[in-house]
Enzyme design. Structure first.
Site, PDB file in Angstrom:
ATOM      1  N   GLU A 256       0.569  -1.044  -0.361  1.00 15.80           N
ATOM      2  CA  GLU A 256       0.330  -0.315  -0.421  1.00 15.80           C
ATOM      3  C   GLU A 256       0.817   1.181   0.291  1.00 15.80           C
ATOM      4  O   GLU A 256       1.940   1.164   0.501  1.00 15.80           O
ATOM      5  CB  GLU A 256      -0.922  -0.115   1.429  1.00 15.80           C
ATOM      6  CG  GLU A 256      -2.097   1.234   1.798  1.00 15.80           C
ATOM      7  CD  GLU A 256      -2.830   1.028   2.343  1.00 15.80           C
ATOM      8  OE1 GLU A 256      -1.893   0.554   4.004  1.00 15.80           O
ATOM      9  OE2 GLU A 256      -3.699   1.643   2.349  1.00 15.80           O
TER      10      GLU A 256
ATOM     11  N   LYS B 286      -9.958   0.819  -2.375  1.00 14.06           N
ATOM     12  CA  LYS B 286      -9.991   0.103  -0.710  1.00 14.06           C
ATOM     13  C   LYS B 286     -10.993   0.740  -0.381  1.00 14.06           C
ATOM     14  O   LYS B 286     -11.663   1.599  -0.438  1.00 14.06           O
ATOM     15  CB  LYS B 286      -9.114   1.178  -0.148  1.00 14.06           C
ATOM     16  CG  LYS B 286      -8.552   0.993   1.483  1.00 14.06           C
ATOM     17  CD  LYS B 286      -7.479   1.393   2.032  1.00 14.06           C
ATOM     18  CE  LYS B 286      -6.646   0.927   3.034  1.00 14.06           C
ATOM     19  NZ  LYS B 286      -6.620   1.319   3.795  1.00 14.06           N
TER      20      LYS B 286
ATOM     21  N   CYS C 223      -4.990  -3.731   2.820  1.00  9.22           N
ATOM     22  CA  CYS C 223      -4.548  -3.157   4.626  1.00  9.22           C
ATOM     23  C   CYS C 223      -5.799  -3.490   5.812  1.00  9.22           C
ATOM     24  O   CYS C 223      -6.344  -4.686   5.708  1.00  9.22           O
ATOM     25  CB  CYS C 223      -3.847  -2.044   4.969  1.00  9.22           C
ATOM     26  SG  CYS C 223      -3.458  -1.107   6.346  1.00  9.22           S
TER      27      CYS C 223
END
Lengths: 264, 264
Positions: A40, A113, A153
């Site tokens: 990321e 995301k 994440c």
């Protein structure tokens, strides 16, 4: 298939980040990896609450940070996951976006995301939603003979996303990350292994390490988890490195034959 | 609140199982536990594919195995989770059923295992659906100042069940189990910790240990996991024992304040 996770420490110098990231990706490719994954925010990392400097770093997709990797994918005929870049969105916001480049050197998938980090750790408040907009599309993509499902994440805390991927026939789950050291020590390995076990799929999780000079220390421990939940490769807690491993469709098949009722 | 997990090894002698189980529960209560949990199939354990002998062991709820615990709950004014008994169902089938007895000595909740175990481990095929019918109701129950969500063993592989409990305000997840040693070594701790972390809730998992003489060796390792995902108490791999621990609403609150976006 040989895969490589780039454990990386990026900061606020985009040109420097990009130079170092392309260098490590090239090295992994030269060592025979057919799928190389960056973590990321590999091209710019500043802490989620620094809205203005994140905005200045934001790019379109494809922009310079993505295009820099096209020749490498082409030259080595290999796939790349750019774990995330700061993608320009409207109204001063950005998306936190993974990009997959196929072995022809073209973009084959993009994932924004979905779950934005929101934490109060000691006296630090981290609210990614102050600077970023959430994505709303789950994304699968072909990587050689595998199908991969993309996430980033904090997404890893939400198991339903990965079950949707498994139902869509995915054998590999990617979780490029910049986990905090504090939450990483408590949760990182457990959550990655749980996603593998629940879906009897590989988990590939390249991670940020060290600090970006403004933010919080990252947890490192880039990790490859087998479909049976074993950690088959793991990076160190500190320092950049390339973590190599193998993925094998037969392992997925074997795990799913052992527990045939899991994916439904 | 002091809690106790009874790590237990039951077999096919119901009277003996019941005598030993009530004895261990009494000991835990006498040592001050306010919530005592027995594992899955504590009153009769024979392997899921032995349909006929399971049928012979099946009881209504409440039946003798449940009633045996009413006086203990009353005497000590404490709650009990009977991890599961074989509950009689129609057509030669049974349910795998958890029963909660409140501190007044009455049944306050009943949960029938929703996900039935289905595995091919080496040359063993285990299909719980050959002998059991699945439940279809999620069940929460008040335990002192806590609310608990009930599940059994193989349910732990399905994270959505626990997220539904968290959304209903649960702070404790119960997972009484008879995990195989093989899958337990690979998956038990990881899945229990993941359920705690994903829901920022306590996980209480009393487990079978040893073999029942007909079935497969059980994994033991009865486990208490904190809302931050730490294993705060764990039984041994072999042998019966009582595993004591504490649960504290402030720990749930603290974890949920640290990660306020998880339960939604």
């Amino acid at each position: 298939m040989k895969v490589a996770l780039i454990q990386f420490c990026s900061a606020q110098d985009k040109a420097d980040n990009l130079k170092r990231a392309t260098g490590m990706v090239q090295e992994a490719l030269a060592q025979g990896a057919r799928f190389v994954l960056l973590p990321e925010v590999f091209n710019f990392r500043a802490g989620a609450d620094n809205k203005q400097i994140l905005q200045e770093a934001a790019e379109p997709v494809p922009g310079p940070s993505v295009r820099a990797f096209f020749p490498l994918a082409q030259k080595y005929k290999a796939c790349l996951l750019l774990g995330s870049i700061i993608e320009k969105a409207g109204a001063g916001y950005a998306y936190n976006t993974s990009v997959v480049i196929d072995s022809g050197g073209s973009i084959s998938a993009k994932y924004r995301k979905i779950h934005l980090f929101d934490a109060r750790l000691g006296d630090k408040i981290i609210r990614e939603a102050g600077s970023f907009l959430p994505g709303n599309k789950i994304t699968t993509v072909k990587i050689g003979e595998f199908r991969a499902g993309l996430s980033i994440c904090y997404d890893v805390r939400f198991p339903g996303l990965y079950q949707r991927y498994a139902r869509r026939g995915v054998e590999v789950l990617t979780v490029p990350s910049c986990f905090t050291k504090k939450t990483g020590q408590a949760h990182w390995e457990t959550l990655l292994r749980a996603r593998a076990i629940e879906n009897l799929a590989y988990v590939l999780a390249p991670a940020q390490v060290g600090t970006d000079g403004r933010g919080i220390e990252a947890h490192g421990h880039s990790m490859i988890v087998s479909p049976w939940g074993e950690v088959t490769a793991c990076g160190s807690p500190k320092g950049q490195e390339i973590v190599f491993g193998q993925i094998d469709l037969r392992e997925v098949k074997k795990a799913r034959q052992s527990l045939p009722g899991i994916i439904k």
